[in-house]
Design a protein around this motif. Structure first.
Motif, short mmCIF file in Angstrom:
data_model
loop_
_atom_site.label_atom_id
_atom_site.label_comp_id
_atom_site.label_asym_id
_atom_site.label_seq_id
_atom_site.Cartn_x
_atom_site.Cartn_y
_atom_site.Cartn_z
N TYR A 1 -7.89 4.62 1.97
CA TYR A 1 -8.12 3.48 0.96
C TYR A 1 -9.29 4.33 0.29
O TYR A 1 -10.42 4.99 0.89
N LYS B 1 -11.86 -0.75 -1.34
CA LYS B 1 -10.82 -1.73 0.31
C LYS B 1 -10.41 -0.88 1.24
O LYS B 1 -10.76 0.48 1.13
N LEU C 1 -6.05 -6.86 3.62
CA LEU C 1 -7.12 -6.41 2.80
C LEU C 1 -8.45 -6.53 3.09
O LEU C 1 -8.27 -7.84 2.57
#
Length: 106
Positions: free
Chosen positions: A37, A41, A49
């Motif tokens: 990621y 994020k 998330l």
């Protein structure tokens, strides 16, 4: 050729498989599945998330495999890591994390 990646007693073994040609050059490498990621994020321990704080543009901020995950959750203005969490089998391993990145904290 199948080899195990580094592990500690009691941890799940992950395997890397290498296929070589006649000249002993690797022509295929199979690694454990890993997700990456970027740009702030990452997934928390419950797969929600999240967004890291600080200067995160262009930074890897999370990695997840079948047995562990590492999240880089705070960066300073120089893009140095300020805080992260390392989870193995969904339990945080703060001692290992502190040792591994003790020189990264500004």
């Amino acid at each position: 050729m199948r080899v195990t990646n580094s592990f500690r007693t009691g941890e799940t073994k992950l395997w890397t498989t290498n296929v070589y040609d006649e000249s002993r050059r690797a022509k295929q490498v199979t690694l454990p599945d890993v997700e990456f990621y970027y740009d702030g994020k990452y997934l928390d321990a419950n797969d929600y998330l999240q967004t890291a704080t600080g200067s995160v543009k262009g930074k890897t901020t999370g990695m997840k495999s079948s047995v562990s995950r590492t999240n880089y959750t705070a960066f300073n203005n120089l893009k140095l890591i300020l805080f992260f969490g390392e989870f193995k089998n969904w339990k945080i391993n703060a001692d290992l994390a502190a040792k591994r990145f003790s020189n990264c904290v500004a």
